[in-house]
Design an enzyme around this catalytic site. Structure first.
Site, short mmCIF file in Angstrom:
data_model
loop_
_atom_site.label_atom_id
_atom_site.label_comp_id
_atom_site.label_asym_id
_atom_site.label_seq_id
_atom_site.Cartn_x
_atom_site.Cartn_y
_atom_site.Cartn_z
N ASP A 67 0.91 -1.15 -0.08
CA ASP A 67 0.16 0.04 -0.15
C ASP A 67 1.01 1.18 0.07
O ASP A 67 1.64 1.43 0.96
CB ASP A 67 -0.85 0.08 1.12
CG ASP A 67 -1.77 1.24 1.24
OD1 ASP A 67 -1.54 2.09 0.59
OD2 ASP A 67 -2.70 1.26 2.23
N ASN A 94 3.59 4.45 -9.53
CA ASN A 94 2.42 4.27 -10.58
C ASN A 94 1.18 4.67 -10.14
O ASN A 94 0.01 4.90 -10.56
CB ASN A 94 2.52 3.12 -11.46
CG ASN A 94 1.47 2.97 -12.25
OD1 ASN A 94 1.08 3.82 -13.20
ND2 ASN A 94 0.53 1.84 -12.11
N TYR A 158 -7.08 15.87 -7.90
CA TYR A 158 -6.31 14.99 -8.99
C TYR A 158 -5.18 15.84 -9.54
O TYR A 158 -4.15 15.59 -9.59
CB TYR A 158 -7.24 14.36 -9.74
CG TYR A 158 -6.27 13.20 -10.81
CD1 TYR A 158 -6.00 12.16 -10.09
CD2 TYR A 158 -6.65 13.21 -11.91
CE1 TYR A 158 -5.09 11.04 -11.13
CE2 TYR A 158 -5.95 12.51 -13.04
CZ TYR A 158 -5.19 11.47 -12.38
OH TYR A 158 -4.93 10.36 -13.27
N THR A 192 -8.20 1.64 -19.30
CA THR A 192 -8.03 0.49 -18.12
C THR A 192 -9.15 0.71 -17.24
O THR A 192 -10.13 1.14 -17.71
CB THR A 192 -6.81 1.23 -17.20
OG1 THR A 192 -7.12 2.41 -16.67
CG2 THR A 192 -5.37 1.54 -17.99
N1 LIG Z 1 -6.04 5.25 -17.41
C1 LIG Z 1 -5.83 6.76 -17.65
O1 LIG Z 1 -6.52 6.96 -18.49
C2 LIG Z 1 -4.97 7.59 -16.75
C3 LIG Z 1 -4.81 8.84 -17.42
C4 LIG Z 1 -3.69 9.43 -16.85
C5 LIG Z 1 -3.21 8.83 -15.75
N2 LIG Z 1 -3.33 7.94 -15.33
C6 LIG Z 1 -2.51 7.16 -14.09
O2 LIG Z 1 -1.93 6.15 -14.32
C7 LIG Z 1 -2.07 5.36 -13.07
C8 LIG Z 1 -2.56 4.02 -13.19
O3 LIG Z 1 -3.76 4.00 -13.52
P1 LIG Z 1 -4.50 2.84 -14.30
O4 LIG Z 1 -5.31 3.46 -15.20
O5 LIG Z 1 -3.50 1.78 -14.83
O6 LIG Z 1 -5.35 2.38 -13.25
P2 LIG Z 1 -6.21 0.75 -12.72
O7 LIG Z 1 -7.20 0.96 -12.09
O8 LIG Z 1 -5.95 0.01 -13.95
O9 LIG Z 1 -5.07 0.33 -11.68
C9 LIG Z 1 -5.01 1.08 -10.51
C10 LIG Z 1 -4.20 0.08 -9.68
O10 LIG Z 1 -3.70 0.68 -8.26
C11 LIG Z 1 -3.76 0.01 -7.20
N3 LIG Z 1 -3.90 0.86 -6.09
C12 LIG Z 1 -4.91 1.55 -5.54
N4 LIG Z 1 -4.52 2.12 -4.37
C13 LIG Z 1 -3.35 1.76 -4.03
C14 LIG Z 1 -2.55 1.80 -3.02
N5 LIG Z 1 -2.89 2.55 -1.92
N6 LIG Z 1 -1.21 1.18 -2.93
C15 LIG Z 1 -0.83 0.50 -4.06
N7 LIG Z 1 -1.68 0.26 -5.10
C16 LIG Z 1 -3.08 0.62 -5.14
C17 LIG Z 1 -5.15 -0.97 -7.65
O11 LIG Z 1 -5.30 -1.90 -6.91
C18 LIG Z 1 -5.15 -1.12 -8.85
O12 LIG Z 1 -4.44 -2.36 -9.26
C19 LIG Z 1 -2.54 6.29 -11.99
O13 LIG Z 1 -1.48 7.05 -11.44
C20 LIG Z 1 -3.47 7.13 -12.66
O14 LIG Z 1 -3.60 8.49 -11.93
C21 LIG Z 1 -4.32 7.02 -15.77
#
Ligand SMILES: NC(=O)c1ccc[n+]([C@@H]2O[C@H](COP(=O)([O-])OP(=O)(O)OC[C@H]3O[C@@H](n4cnc5c(N)ncnc54)[C@H](O)[C@@H]3O)[C@@H](O)[C@H]2O)c1
Length: 253
Positions: A67, A94, A158, A192
């Site tokens: 976490d 990430n 955010y 995602t």
């Molecule tokens: N998907 C998009 O469009 C997008 C766009 C810009 C930025 N992001 C960023 O990319 C990153 C990953 O996002 P994603 O889209 O792959 O999300 P996702 O929902 O596919 O995966 C997120 C993961 O984070 C884990 N998680 C949540 N809280 C946590 C914690 N306290 N400690 C450790 N793990 C934790 C979850 O269990 C999950 O496996 C994030 O930082 C998000 O802000 C995503």
């Protein structure tokens, strides 16, 4: 991939929030290029599944629960890597989630939860791993967001968290100079789990506003993370790279 092309051969990479989406794709990418990956997530089962899949593909992977908001769990993770006699060459920070709420409606708890997950976690991770990264001459790549660069209605916390990462990578790049490189990727719309509940019509509209004409994939972002993490980027530090299909430079509505 041949040994000559394996950019991460004999390197250890630690990834957070890698049980899904961008982190999962990056774990696969780094492992495919020869890294021994430590897949972590708050969801231990998801991290375990990803590590198993990588091993089934012939890669080297282990998993553990982390976490990212817990300094104690960071300390335990570093202790495990140290006990295994591993150096740490690559750190992919990430974790993050875009909890919505206009500024005049946002309560203190939501604001602080958002900053804790998306920004405090970066500080905790860097603080815990700098000694290991220093020893290896490591590279840190942080997943920021297009929200750090342009405003979208309803996401002030955010935007503040991801914007803070932008300043932090510059600061850390200066502070740790030639020892550790720090860069951030700023994904645009990437399909995602975060996008699981968005209507098809909204996805189509977002794709139409994106110059390359499609939404991103986790693999698109993994490729940019792998570049920053590799020696191909050995003269690049303190940068924030938009990986958004051109969404942020288009006036298209
Ligand atoms: N998907 C998009 O469009 C997008 C766009 C810009 C930025 N992001 C960023 O990319 C990153 C990953 O996002 P994603 O889209 O792959 O999300 P996702 O929902 O596919 O995966 C997120 C993961 O984070 C884990 N998680 C949540 N809280 C946590 C914690 N306290 N400690 C450790 N793990 C934790 C979850 O269990 C999950 O496996 C994030 O930082 C998000 O802000 C995503």
């Amino acid at each position: 991939m041949t040994a000559a092309l394996a950019r991460f051969a004999r390197r250890t990479a630690l990834l957070t929030a890698a049980g899904s989406g961008i982190g999962e794709a990056t774990a696969h990418r780094l492992a495919a290029e020869g890294a021994s990956v430590v897949v972590t997530d708050v969801d231990a089962e998801a991290a375990h599944r990803v590590a198993e899949e990588i091993r089934a593909e012939g890669g080297q992977a282990r998993s553990r629960r982390l976490d990212v908001t817990s300094p104690d769990e960071w300390a335990a993770t570093v202790a495990e890597i140290t006990a295994l006699n591993r150096h740490l060459d690559v750190l992919h920070l990430n974790a993050g989630r875009n909890l919505p709420g206009a500024a005049h409606e946002l309560d203190d708890t939501s604001w602080h939860d958002q900053l804790r997950l998306s920004l405090d976690s970066v500080f905790y991770g860097v603080r815990a791993t700098v000694p290991l990264l220093r020893a290896a001459g490591g590279a840190v790549v942080i997943t920021s967001s297009i929200h750090a660069a342009i405003g979208f209605n309803g996401f002030p916390a955010y935007a503040a968290a991801k914007g803070g990462i932008g300043a932090l990578v510059r600061q850390l790049a200066v502070e740790y100079g030639g020892e550790i490189r720090f860069n951030a990727v700023l994904p645009g719309a990437v399909v995602t789990a975060l996008w699981a509940h968005t209507p098809a019509e909204y996805r189509a509209r977002t794709a139409a506003r994106t110059p390359v004409g499609r939404l991103g994939t986790p693999e698109d972002i993994a490729a940019a993370v792998a570049f920053f993490a590799s020696d191909d980027a050995s003269f690049i530090t303190g940068q924030n790279l938009l990986v958004d299909g051109g969404r942020s430079i288009s006036a298209h509505e």
